[in-house]
Write an enzyme that holds these catalytic residues in place. Sequence first.
Site, PDB file in Angstrom:
ATOM      1  N   ASP A   1       0.820  -1.209   0.000  1.00  0.00           N
ATOM      2  CA  ASP A   1       0.000   0.000   0.000  1.00  0.00           C
ATOM      3  C   ASP A   1       0.862   1.270   0.000  1.00  0.00           C
ATOM      4  O   ASP A   1       0.423   2.327   0.411  1.00  0.00           O
ATOM      5  CB  ASP A   1      -0.948   0.000   1.212  1.00  0.00           C
TER       6      ASP A   1
ATOM      7  N   HIS B   1      25.683   3.838 -17.573  1.00  0.00           N
ATOM      8  CA  HIS B   1      24.508   4.036 -16.724  1.00  0.00           C
ATOM      9  C   HIS B   1      24.695   3.338 -15.377  1.00  0.00           C
ATOM     10  O   HIS B   1      23.796   2.658 -14.880  1.00  0.00           O
ATOM     11  CB  HIS B   1      23.237   3.521 -17.422  1.00  0.00           C
TER      12      HIS B   1
ATOM     13  N   ASP C   1      20.985  18.658 -15.644  1.00  0.00           N
ATOM     14  CA  ASP C   1      21.730  17.443 -15.998  1.00  0.00           C
ATOM     15  C   ASP C   1      23.212  17.821 -16.110  1.00  0.00           C
ATOM     16  O   ASP C   1      23.624  18.426 -17.102  1.00  0.00           O
ATOM     17  CB  ASP C   1      21.172  16.919 -17.342  1.00  0.00           C
TER      18      ASP C   1
ATOM     19  N   HIS D   1      28.478   7.337 -27.177  1.00  0.00           N
ATOM     20  CA  HIS D   1      27.158   7.976 -27.075  1.00  0.00           C
ATOM     21  C   HIS D   1      27.166   9.315 -27.794  1.00  0.00           C
ATOM     22  O   HIS D   1      28.203   9.767 -28.286  1.00  0.00           O
ATOM     23  CB  HIS D   1      26.714   8.124 -25.613  1.00  0.00           C
TER      24      HIS D   1
ATOM     25  N   HIS E   1      21.312  16.078 -25.956  1.00  0.00           N
ATOM     26  CA  HIS E   1      19.878  15.766 -26.036  1.00  0.00           C
ATOM     27  C   HIS E   1      19.127  16.987 -25.557  1.00  0.00           C
ATOM     28  O   HIS E   1      19.680  17.830 -24.836  1.00  0.00           O
ATOM     29  CB  HIS E   1      19.515  14.523 -25.206  1.00  0.00           C
TER      30      HIS E   1
ATOM     31  N   HIS F   1      15.495  13.750 -20.853  1.00  0.00           N
ATOM     32  CA  HIS F   1      15.623  13.584 -22.308  1.00  0.00           C
ATOM     33  C   HIS F   1      14.317  14.145 -22.868  1.00  0.00           C
ATOM     34  O   HIS F   1      13.323  13.438 -23.002  1.00  0.00           O
ATOM     35  CB  HIS F   1      15.814  12.111 -22.693  1.00  0.00           C
TER      36      HIS F   1
ATOM     37  N   GLU G   1      27.713  16.993 -23.718  1.00  0.00           N
ATOM     38  CA  GLU G   1      28.270  15.988 -22.810  1.00  0.00           C
ATOM     39  C   GLU G   1      29.177  14.973 -23.486  1.00  0.00           C
ATOM     40  O   GLU G   1      28.892  13.775 -23.474  1.00  0.00           O
ATOM     41  CB  GLU G   1      27.143  15.275 -22.067  1.00  0.00           C
TER      42      GLU G   1
ATOM     43  N   GLU H   1      29.585  17.386 -18.652  1.00  0.00           N
ATOM     44  CA  GLU H   1      28.249  17.716 -19.164  1.00  0.00           C
ATOM     45  C   GLU H   1      27.752  19.035 -18.588  1.00  0.00           C
ATOM     46  O   GLU H   1      27.722  19.225 -17.366  1.00  0.00           O
ATOM     47  CB  GLU H   1      27.269  16.594 -18.783  1.00  0.00           C
TER      48      GLU H   1
HETATM   49  N1  GLY Z   1      21.938  11.849 -17.085  1.00  0.00           N
HETATM   50  C1  GLY Z   1      21.361  11.402 -18.265  1.00  0.00           C
HETATM   51  C2  GLY Z   1      22.099  11.897 -19.421  1.00  0.00           C
HETATM   52  O1  GLY Z   1      23.134  12.507 -19.265  1.00  0.00           O
HETATM   53  O2  GLY Z   1      21.652  11.774 -20.534  1.00  0.00           O
HETATM   54 MN    MN Z   2      22.508  14.265 -20.360  1.00  0.00          MN
HETATM   55 MN    MN Z   3      23.734  13.419 -17.423  1.00  0.00          MN
END
Ligand code: GLY
Ligand code: MN
Ligand code: MN
Length: 434
Positions: free
Chosen positions: A35, A238, A266, A345, A349, A356, A379, A402
């Site tokens: 609950d 991640h 971020d 990567h 974004h 995101h 980043e 970043e």
């Molecule tokens: N912290 C998520 C990213 O940097 O995209």
């Molecule tokens: Mn990010």
């Molecule tokens: Mn990030």
Amino acid sequence: MNITPFQARRANLLSRMDAGLAIIPTAPEKLRNRDTHYGYRADSYFHYLTGFPEPEAVLLLIAGDTPRSLLFCRDKDVEREIWDGFRYGPAGACEAFGMNEAFSISEFDGKLAELLADQPALWYSLGHDPAWDTRISSALNAVRAQSRSGRRAPAALLDIRSVLDEMRLIKDGHEIATMQRAAAISAGAHCRAMRAVAPGCFEYELEAELLHEFRRHGSQAPAYGSIVAAGANACVLHYVGNDKAIADGDLILIDAGCELDGYASDITRCFPANGRFSGPQADIYNLVLAAQDAAVAAIRPGATFQQPHDAAVRVLAQGMIDLKLLGGSLDGVLESEAYKRFYMHRTSHWLGIDVHDAGEYKEGEDWRALEAGMMLTVEPGCYVRPADDVPGAFWNIGVRIEDDALVTPAGCELITRDVPVAIADIEALMRART
Ligand code: GLY
Ligand code: MN
Ligand code: MN
């Protein structure tokens, strides 16, 4: 709360809809176990248009000659309010959130079938929540069942996200101000972690410092799961464990940002546990910082979303060759994409209500052009896992830097630079901590 920005967004959406009825439900409460619920957060689109914080609420927008905003929400309930706190109730919500009308959520299904009749179009985010899809199908069928009375169901079903995502891409003044405050809180949290670290402490102790700083400045929650990754853990993009002891000589990567009044920040910074970057750590760090500088320099109205990424990749690829992480020529490394072994990567974004954030990255086949008022992250990173063909000095060093960039008419403004980024400035902050 200042409701003017929310009213302006509804008016903007209503004029873009031209005609028809839009349904924007908020998020349901979710059980965590037995609950106990997860902390409640409104649906991002619903928040963008209302600022209304309670669950069990729906916004209906009716476009046309006299555009109208209708809110359905929970009733006042003195008994429940003793247990769970204040509820606006329809009358209170109508006034406080600037709606044309407000009703009890218990009236929603009946009223929806009434309001849908003879509308030319239904604007809705089909597929977002199966329970809502079913509910709305039932309302459409209820209208169709009245066809012999001359009532018609909407002929067109249009995705409301196609319009809202474009609106959300360009931040208004209220959003920019909120995001600047969120960014300042997160920058302070990163500084706090840099001051708090000592070899032997655990990653989660630094996570606790971040959370403390977020909450004490009024942030409701982290915008995403904080990454506190020491040593080799920084090469896990991640990483979420945050449970390892930090060793002397580790470089620590923290990727963390708070959510404030519905808006994300971020930030990623890397710093040495003992306060001094080693030579190889500094080599990788300065390479990533140079790549970030190049990406930032490429952000301006009219540049494409891809240009900052290309600029970062070019610098990183040359640096990887110079540091002997890769062999061959710059053109060869770019062509073969060999750099992806260490930088896998993308550089940016969109950032906003969601970390995101909503918004397309391409227009047709082409990367879209940046415009003033867009908010994006910058980043770049470099992550070196152990391998026989890689110089041992760089093994297990993972760096990402970043920042959050607001596109301005002249270029961009980094709103997250209250936390230092140059090695000398990070080391100076860490020296000053005792
Ligand atoms: N912290 C998520 C990213 O940097 O995209
Ligand atoms: Mn990010
Ligand atoms: Mn990030």
